[in-house]
Write an enzyme that holds these catalytic residues in place. Structure first.
Site, PDB file in Angstrom:
ATOM      1  N   LYS A  36       0.832  -1.226   0.000  1.00  0.00           N
ATOM      2  CA  LYS A  36       0.000   0.000   0.000  1.00  0.00           C
ATOM      3  C   LYS A  36       0.859   1.265   0.000  1.00  0.00           C
ATOM      4  O   LYS A  36       0.640   2.166  -0.793  1.00  0.00           O
ATOM      5  CB  LYS A  36      -0.903   0.000   1.241  1.00  0.00           C
ATOM      6  CG  LYS A  36      -1.554   1.342   1.523  1.00  0.00           C
ATOM      7  CD  LYS A  36      -2.470   1.305   2.716  1.00  0.00           C
ATOM      8  CE  LYS A  36      -1.896   1.788   4.019  1.00  0.00           C
ATOM      9  NZ  LYS A  36      -1.648   3.211   4.187  1.00  0.00           N
ATOM     10  N   ASN A  37       1.839   1.310   0.916  1.00  0.00           N
ATOM     11  CA  ASN A  37       2.566   2.558   1.096  1.00  0.00           C
ATOM     12  C   ASN A  37       3.603   2.821   0.002  1.00  0.00           C
ATOM     13  O   ASN A  37       4.254   3.875  -0.012  1.00  0.00           O
ATOM     14  CB  ASN A  37       3.188   2.616   2.492  1.00  0.00           C
ATOM     15  CG  ASN A  37       2.107   2.811   3.560  1.00  0.00           C
ATOM     16  OD1 ASN A  37       0.969   3.161   3.235  1.00  0.00           O
ATOM     17  ND2 ASN A  37       2.438   2.559   4.812  1.00  0.00           N
ATOM     18  N   CYS A 131      -5.710   7.824   8.952  1.00  0.00           N
ATOM     19  CA  CYS A 131      -5.946   7.299  10.297  1.00  0.00           C
ATOM     20  C   CYS A 131      -5.597   8.348  11.357  1.00  0.00           C
ATOM     21  O   CYS A 131      -4.661   9.132  11.181  1.00  0.00           O
ATOM     22  CB  CYS A 131      -5.101   6.045  10.525  1.00  0.00           C
ATOM     23  SG  CYS A 131      -5.639   4.664   9.513  1.00  0.00           S
ATOM     24  N   ARG A 136      -0.865  15.006  13.212  1.00  0.00           N
ATOM     25  CA  ARG A 136       0.035  14.543  12.146  1.00  0.00           C
ATOM     26  C   ARG A 136       0.433  15.753  11.289  1.00  0.00           C
ATOM     27  O   ARG A 136      -0.131  16.007  10.226  1.00  0.00           O
ATOM     28  CB  ARG A 136      -0.641  13.447  11.313  1.00  0.00           C
ATOM     29  CG  ARG A 136      -0.887  12.185  12.106  1.00  0.00           C
ATOM     30  CD  ARG A 136      -1.565  11.105  11.291  1.00  0.00           C
ATOM     31  NE  ARG A 136      -0.661  10.436  10.379  1.00  0.00           N
ATOM     32  CZ  ARG A 136      -1.031   9.426   9.576  1.00  0.00           C
ATOM     33  NH1 ARG A 136      -2.276   8.997   9.587  1.00  0.00           N
ATOM     34  NH2 ARG A 136      -0.162   8.849   8.771  1.00  0.00           N
ATOM     35  N   ASP A 319       3.493   0.451  12.078  1.00  0.00           N
ATOM     36  CA  ASP A 319       2.305  -0.149  11.456  1.00  0.00           C
ATOM     37  C   ASP A 319       2.094  -1.604  11.883  1.00  0.00           C
ATOM     38  O   ASP A 319       1.146  -2.253  11.442  1.00  0.00           O
ATOM     39  CB  ASP A 319       2.402  -0.063   9.919  1.00  0.00           C
ATOM     40  CG  ASP A 319       2.308   1.371   9.451  1.00  0.00           C
ATOM     41  OD1 ASP A 319       1.866   2.227  10.229  1.00  0.00           O
ATOM     42  OD2 ASP A 319       2.698   1.647   8.291  1.00  0.00           O
ATOM     43  N   ARG A 411      -8.968  -0.374   3.548  1.00  0.00           N
ATOM     44  CA  ARG A 411      -8.059   0.634   2.998  1.00  0.00           C
ATOM     45  C   ARG A 411      -6.711   0.014   2.666  1.00  0.00           C
ATOM     46  O   ARG A 411      -5.989   0.520   1.800  1.00  0.00           O
ATOM     47  CB  ARG A 411      -7.824   1.753   4.026  1.00  0.00           C
ATOM     48  CG  ARG A 411      -9.016   2.679   4.200  1.00  0.00           C
ATOM     49  CD  ARG A 411      -8.643   3.824   5.088  1.00  0.00           C
ATOM     50  NE  ARG A 411      -7.297   4.257   4.754  1.00  0.00           N
ATOM     51  CZ  ARG A 411      -6.476   4.882   5.567  1.00  0.00           C
ATOM     52  NH1 ARG A 411      -6.858   5.185   6.777  1.00  0.00           N
ATOM     53  NH2 ARG A 411      -5.263   5.222   5.175  1.00  0.00           N
TER      54      ARG A 411
HETATM   55  N1  EPU Z   1       6.018  14.433  11.299  1.00  0.00           N
HETATM   56  C1  EPU Z   1       6.229  15.745  11.621  1.00  0.00           C
HETATM   57  N2  EPU Z   1       6.218  16.664  10.613  1.00  0.00           N
HETATM   58  C2  EPU Z   1       6.006  16.327   9.316  1.00  0.00           C
HETATM   59  C3  EPU Z   1       5.784  14.969   9.002  1.00  0.00           C
HETATM   60  C4  EPU Z   1       5.808  14.036  10.029  1.00  0.00           C
HETATM   61  O1  EPU Z   1       6.423  16.095  12.783  1.00  0.00           O
HETATM   62  O2  EPU Z   1       6.012  17.221   8.463  1.00  0.00           O
HETATM   63  C5  EPU Z   1       6.050  13.416  12.380  1.00  0.00           C
HETATM   64  C6  EPU Z   1       4.719  12.672  12.527  1.00  0.00           C
HETATM   65  O3  EPU Z   1       3.824  13.374  13.353  1.00  0.00           O
HETATM   66  C7  EPU Z   1       5.160  11.370  13.127  1.00  0.00           C
HETATM   67  C8  EPU Z   1       6.518  11.129  12.478  1.00  0.00           C
HETATM   68  O4  EPU Z   1       6.969  12.406  12.022  1.00  0.00           O
HETATM   69  O5  EPU Z   1       5.320  11.502  14.495  1.00  0.00           O
HETATM   70  C9  EPU Z   1       6.524  10.162  11.321  1.00  0.00           C
HETATM   71  O6  EPU Z   1       5.541  10.519  10.359  1.00  0.00           O
HETATM   72  P1  EPU Z   1       5.690  10.130   8.825  1.00  0.00           P
HETATM   73  O7  EPU Z   1       5.688  11.373   8.045  1.00  0.00           O
HETATM   74  O8  EPU Z   1       6.845   9.213   8.678  1.00  0.00           O
HETATM   75  O9  EPU Z   1       4.356   9.335   8.573  1.00  0.00           O
HETATM   76  P2  EPU Z   1       3.334   9.505   7.385  1.00  0.00           P
HETATM   77  O10 EPU Z   1       4.040   9.820   6.128  1.00  0.00           O
HETATM   78  O11 EPU Z   1       2.230  10.398   7.841  1.00  0.00           O
HETATM   79  C10 EPU Z   1       3.475   7.037   6.582  1.00  0.00           C
HETATM   80  C11 EPU Z   1       2.492   5.947   6.308  1.00  0.00           C
HETATM   81  C12 EPU Z   1       1.948   5.406   7.610  1.00  0.00           C
HETATM   82  C13 EPU Z   1       3.104   4.937   8.487  1.00  0.00           C
HETATM   83  C14 EPU Z   1       4.148   6.063   8.656  1.00  0.00           C
HETATM   84  C15 EPU Z   1       5.392   5.613   9.402  1.00  0.00           C
HETATM   85  C16 EPU Z   1       1.501   6.490   4.181  1.00  0.00           C
HETATM   86  C17 EPU Z   1       0.348   7.044   3.424  1.00  0.00           C
HETATM   87  N3  EPU Z   1       1.411   6.494   5.499  1.00  0.00           N
HETATM   88  O12 EPU Z   1       2.747   8.052   7.279  1.00  0.00           O
HETATM   89  O13 EPU Z   1       1.153   4.295   7.258  1.00  0.00           O
HETATM   90  O14 EPU Z   1       2.611   4.596   9.749  1.00  0.00           O
HETATM   91  O15 EPU Z   1       4.553   6.531   7.364  1.00  0.00           O
HETATM   92  O16 EPU Z   1       5.977   4.533   8.763  1.00  0.00           O
HETATM   93  O17 EPU Z   1       2.465   6.039   3.591  1.00  0.00           O
HETATM   94  C18 EPU Z   1      -0.452   2.632   7.659  1.00  0.00           C
HETATM   95  O18 EPU Z   1      -0.106   2.104   6.605  1.00  0.00           O
HETATM   96  O19 EPU Z   1      -1.231   2.079   8.480  1.00  0.00           O
HETATM   97  C19 EPU Z   1       0.052   3.957   7.981  1.00  0.00           C
HETATM   98  C20 EPU Z   1      -0.482   4.704   8.910  1.00  0.00           C
END
Ligand code: EPU
Length: 442
Positions: A36-37, A131, A136, A319, A411
């Protein structure tokens, strides 16, 4: 008395549930779908390519359908060539047309900002959904776009980013972010000059996106390390590319095998991506046999307690927090499960307690008293991975578990019911009238 119309199934007043009669060990072979990701950013990145691409090993999940719907609405020609192969011609697409109602339904839609900025020099995209694990923020994405020369504002529910010219730059992320790393790669691929991203995320899906973009003519090196270098190119060309297997789907079935005292062969995996999960399961006493592109998981007679902290890749994935949380309920002794990425990843604990779990959450750590025989109960999927944890709990609980809000599970899991049935689970999806939504509408 509430009267539910006979055509309720064809209307909106229905709810879908997963029903499980637990207690059967899973045995046999289960095949993992595309990740997915990786699929979400790669499909949205086809907008940047401005040509025809064919993407293979695409999982049949609702987040991916949503991405395709968004691209179609923007003018891309999207055609399924088979169940798991899609052809996307992004030449006819126009920028600034991403539909707010679709975009807000998922997290990954924010990749449209990087892709639109890279292609049109401007992006106007609704703030993403996804989610709920607490706050976030997207400050690091914005920091990256600004470093490349864009002006960015967030107003009225939209991200508005514009740049007369994107110019390569150095970006040091304050925190390791998967989404931020991907978004900056997308914006930088066609920028003028060189970009260096430091403290980049190292997840396999970042490597997959870079490989896809490189197959289209991009010049990205270092993906998979914490320093990614991008030499901007003037244009990109269509290609055919297969998405990597989903390590979280694989890890989920690994936990399900161990939790049900079963024995599964899980195929279409890259064992290297599963190392942190395999290591913890082995520490708990589970036998894992790695082959070239499959793993075999054989349950332990007694599961041992362990401590786990979720971390960015190659650490134990956030995850997998809820799924391993279920397994720790079955292990003898007290385990500590610490969440190192998100503020609020333990919303599943309240649901698991309905099934008899003995868990106390103290800040970012769940203290799990194991050795519990879980018992069936009506529960909810409160997010994607929380939902699948309820499936694992239901598979090993005594009795009939009913799970609501399964749209979260759909999803990210391709045909989870069919796959689990094929290895012996007594599980089905039912569609039933929903008195609550019927009452609200009338
Ligand atoms: N963060 C910040 N600022 C930013 C971006 C992130 O402070 O600008 C913080 C977040 O709040 C968090 C940490 O950095 O504490 C990591 O966030 P990250 O950006 O890595 O997560 P994401 O991109 O929002 C993706 C996946 C998630 C997965 C995370 C971590 C997608 C669409 N989502 O989220 O997937 O948990 O990386 O690996 O790719 C899932 O598949 O169930 C899922 C939630």
């Amino acid at each position: 008395m509430l009267c539910i119309p006979p055509d309720a199934g064809k209307r909106d007043f229905v709810m879908e549930k997963i029903i499980i009669n637990g207690g059967r060990p899973l045995r046999g072979t289960i095949e993992v779908s595309g990740a997915k990701n990786a699929a979400v950013p790669i499909i949205l990145a086809t907008l940047l390519i401005n040509d025809k691409c064919t993407i293979e090993n695409v999982p049949s999940i609702s987040d991916v359908s949503l991405c395709m719907e968004i691209l179609s609405t923007m003018g891309c020609k999207v055609r399924m060539l088979s169940k798991n192969t899609v052809e996307i011609d992004s030449r006819p697409a126009e920028g600034g047309l991403s539909p707010y109602e679709l975009v807000r339904k998922m997290r990954g839609s924010y990749y449209l900002v990087g892709a639109e900025l890279g292609r049109y020099g401007k992006a106007y995209v609704g703030l993403p959904g996804g989610c709920d694990f607490g706050v976030r923020p997207i400050d690091q994405h914005i920091k990256g776009f600004k470093a490349l020369g864009a002006s960015v504002s967030v107003e009225g529910g939209y991200i508005d980013a514009r740049a007369e010219k994107l110019t390569g730059s150095s970006i040091y992320f304050d925190t390791v972010t998967v989404g931020g790393t991907i978004n900056v790669i997308l914006a930088a691929v066609r920028a003028k000059g060189n970009t260096v991203i430091e403290n980049a995320a190292r997840e396999p899906h970042i490597v997959d996106l870079a490989n896809f973009l490189n197959s289209c003519g991009a010049k990205i090196s270092g993906a998979g390390t914490d320093v990614i270098k991008i030499k901007g190119v003037d244009r990109l060309y269509g290609s055919t590319y297969a998405i990597i297997p989903d390590m979280i789907e694989a890890g989920t079935y690994m936990c399900a095998a161990a939790a049900t005292r079963g024995h599964l062969r899980i195929t279409n995996v890259i064992p290297k991506h599963l190392e942190s999960i395999s290591a913890k399961l082995e520490e708990m006493g589970v036998t894992i046999i790695e082959n070239d592109d499959s793993v075999e998981v054989c349950h332990a007679d007694d599961l041992h307690r362990v401590n786990i902290k979720t971390l960015p890749y190659p650490g134990f994935p956030t995850d997998m927090n809820p799924q391993i949380g279920v397994l720790l309920c079955l292990a003898k002794g007290v385990s500590c499960l610490t969440e190192g990425i998100f503020d609020n990843r333990f919303r599943y604990v309240e649901e698991l307690k309905r099934m008899g779990a003995n868990i106390k959450v103290d800040g970012s750590t769940a203290i799990i008293e194991g050795g519990t025989q879980l018992s069936a109960a009506p529960v909810k999927a409160v997010d994607l991975r929380a939902g699948v944890a309820m499936v694992i709990a239901g598979l090993c609980a005594r009795g009939r578990t009913e799970i609501e809000d399964i749209h979260y599970i759909e999803r990210g899991y391709d045909d989870i019911v069919g796959k689990l049935r094929s290895v012996g689970a007594d599980i089905k999806k039912v569609i039933i009238p929903d008195p609550v939504s019927f009452e609200k509408a009338n």
